[in-house]
Design a protein around this motif. Structure first.
Motif, PDB file in Angstrom:
ATOM      1  N   ALA A 133       0.832  -1.206   0.000  1.00 36.73           N
ATOM      2  CA  ALA A 133       0.000   0.000   0.000  1.00 36.73           C
ATOM      3  C   ALA A 133       0.866   1.257   0.000  1.00 36.73           C
ATOM      4  N   ASP A 134       1.929   1.269   0.824  1.00 37.57           N
ATOM      5  CA  ASP A 134       2.817   2.434   0.879  1.00 37.57           C
ATOM      6  C   ASP A 134       3.501   2.653  -0.460  1.00 37.57           C
ATOM      7  N   GLY A 135       3.955   1.549  -1.090  1.00 38.63           N
ATOM      8  CA  GLY A 135       4.613   1.678  -2.382  1.00 38.63           C
ATOM      9  C   GLY A 135       3.687   2.201  -3.464  1.00 38.63           C
ATOM     10  N   LEU A 136       2.444   1.706  -3.469  1.00 38.64           N
ATOM     11  CA  LEU A 136       1.479   2.165  -4.480  1.00 38.64           C
ATOM     12  C   LEU A 136       1.096   3.624  -4.260  1.00 38.64           C
ATOM     13  N   PHE A 137       0.860   4.023  -3.017  1.00 39.65           N
ATOM     14  CA  PHE A 137       0.508   5.413  -2.746  1.00 39.65           C
ATOM     15  C   PHE A 137       1.673   6.348  -3.068  1.00 39.65           C
ATOM     16  N   SER A 138       2.873   5.919  -2.717  1.00 40.50           N
ATOM     17  CA  SER A 138       4.047   6.737  -3.025  1.00 40.50           C
ATOM     18  C   SER A 138       4.221   6.897  -4.528  1.00 40.50           C
ATOM     19  N   TRP A 139       3.985   5.800  -5.253  1.00 37.73           N
ATOM     20  CA  TRP A 139       4.146   5.838  -6.713  1.00 37.73           C
ATOM     21  C   TRP A 139       3.124   6.761  -7.352  1.00 37.73           C
ATOM     22  N   THR A 140       1.864   6.670  -6.927  1.00 36.96           N
ATOM     23  CA  THR A 140       0.821   7.515  -7.514  1.00 36.96           C
ATOM     24  C   THR A 140       0.992   8.979  -7.153  1.00 36.96           C
ATOM     25  N   GLN A 141       1.586   9.256  -5.979  1.00 37.81           N
ATOM     26  CA  GLN A 141       1.764  10.634  -5.540  1.00 37.81           C
ATOM     27  C   GLN A 141       3.123  11.205  -5.909  1.00 37.81           C
ATOM     28  N   GLY A 142       3.989  10.376  -6.505  1.00 38.36           N
ATOM     29  CA  GLY A 142       5.285  10.861  -6.952  1.00 38.36           C
ATOM     30  C   GLY A 142       6.262  11.166  -5.833  1.00 38.36           C
TER      31      GLY A 142
END
Length: 354
Positions: free
Chosen positions: A56-65
């Motif tokens: 979840a942290d990786g996906l949120f970080s990726w989408t938020q740049g």
């Protein structure tokens, strides 16, 4: 008295139709859930297992740049491109195989057996060895040209003699062409150590070298090929009834075959350019899908794409696990799974023309 059997027949046919709709609905739901599960497994497993919170942290970080906060989240971001490429490449290969099987009316037709993969590989090898190409854009156009020329050659060879092109003649022509082109690939590579070092990892087939720039190069061709292939579904249904019936239904059989074949070759060549010649995906998945939902190409083509995406992503994930601390390329895993399926199809298919 005559109306009673008709009424009974309608009653008896209704449950069969209901079962067909139910089965197809379940197949669609199952495909969606399988894709979601395959994506989660691909993100979670590799050289380092990743927890749900880290995913979840990786996906949120990726989408938020933004930069992720844990090593596991960084691993997730590194796995996102190869997961996306696995989905896209698997879908394209399975859709290509379904189109080729529908055109040739041959259950063992796929880009690998018909020689299209090997033709694309030979073109890329020649580009590496003689012209020093290295960019994905150059790989793409060489692979596309090699695939198209190979497909034309196999079709012409398979059409020689009485009866024109038949499933058996096309399969034999493809097998012979694959063997010949494979020998040429080895002949070009063996004296050239540098070219072999560049080519040997690509030759096995896999999605480890995924990158957004590489995928951006092939996405337009994949999108065009997929749309054209799906639009050919009604015409391919008519072709399955025979050329005379298809003409009677108003289908332009020549145009349908050309467009469907072009779509299949483009899909296969684009994937081969970036992921290598991955075999058996286009053979296994359409065969399984037809067993589940029947021969209607309007269902077979999109569900084959979904099944191919699941298979290649899972094969890549399995390759990372069994090859630890390194990894086994997805092309090896699909070949290991696909060989028994090919044997099963050959045992169950009656070759009446022999």
């Amino acid at each position: 008295m005559t109306s009673t059997p008709t009424a009974v027949g309608r009653v008896r046919r209704a449950p069969a139709a209901t079962v067909g709709v139910r089965r197809r609905t379940l197949a669609v739901i199952g495909a969606i859930l399988a894709i979601a599960l395959a994506v989660v497994l691909s993100l979670a497993f590799g050289s380092r297992p990743v927890s749900i919170d880290e995913i979840a942290d990786g996906l949120f970080s990726w989408t938020q740049g933004r930069t992720p906060s844990a090593i596991g989240a960084i691993a997730v971001q590194e796995r996102i491109p190869r997961t996306v490429l696995g989905l896209v490449a698997g879908a394209a290969l399975a859709l290509s195989g379904a189109l080729m099987q529908a055109i040739t009316r041959n259950p063992i037709a796929d880009p690998g057996i018909l020689g299209v993969n090997t033709g694309a590989a030979l073109a890329v090898v020649c580009g590496i060895a003689f012209f020093g190409i290295s960019s994905p854009f150059e790989y793409l156009w060489l692979a596309l040209g090699g695939a198209i020329l190979t497909a034309i050659f196999v079709y012409n060879v398979g059409s020689v003699g009485p009866g024109g092109s038949t499933p058996i003649k096309l399969a034999l022509a493809g097998a012979a062409t694959t063997a010949a082109l494979g020998s040429l690939v080895n002949a070009v590579l063996l004296p050239r150590t540098a070219a072999m070092d560049v080519f040997r990892f690509w030759q096995v087939g896999g999605v480890a070298g995924a990158g957004w720039g590489t995928m951006a190069t092939i996405f337009p061709l994949l999108a065009v090929g997929a749309v054209i292939g799906l639009l050919c579904a009604p015409g391919l249904n008519a072709l399955a009834l025979g050329d005379d019936v298809a003409v009677g239904l108003g289908v332009h059989i020549g145009r349908t075959r050309v467009f469907a074949a072009a779509a299949g070759v483009v899909l296969c060549a684009a994937v081969t350019a970036v992921a290598g010649p991955i075999a058996f995906v286009g053979l296994m998945i359409p065969h399984v899908v037809r067993m589940l939902v029947g021969p209607d190409q309007r269902w077979v083509l999109p569900l084959s794409a979904a099944g191919g995406a699941v298979l290649l992503v899972l094969a890549d994930t399995i390759g990372r696990l069994i090859g630890y601390p390194g990894e086994t390329e997805a092309g090896i895993v699909t070949a290991f799974v696909g060989a028994p399926v090919l044997i099963l199809i050959a045992r169950r298919t009656r070759m009446r023309a022999l």
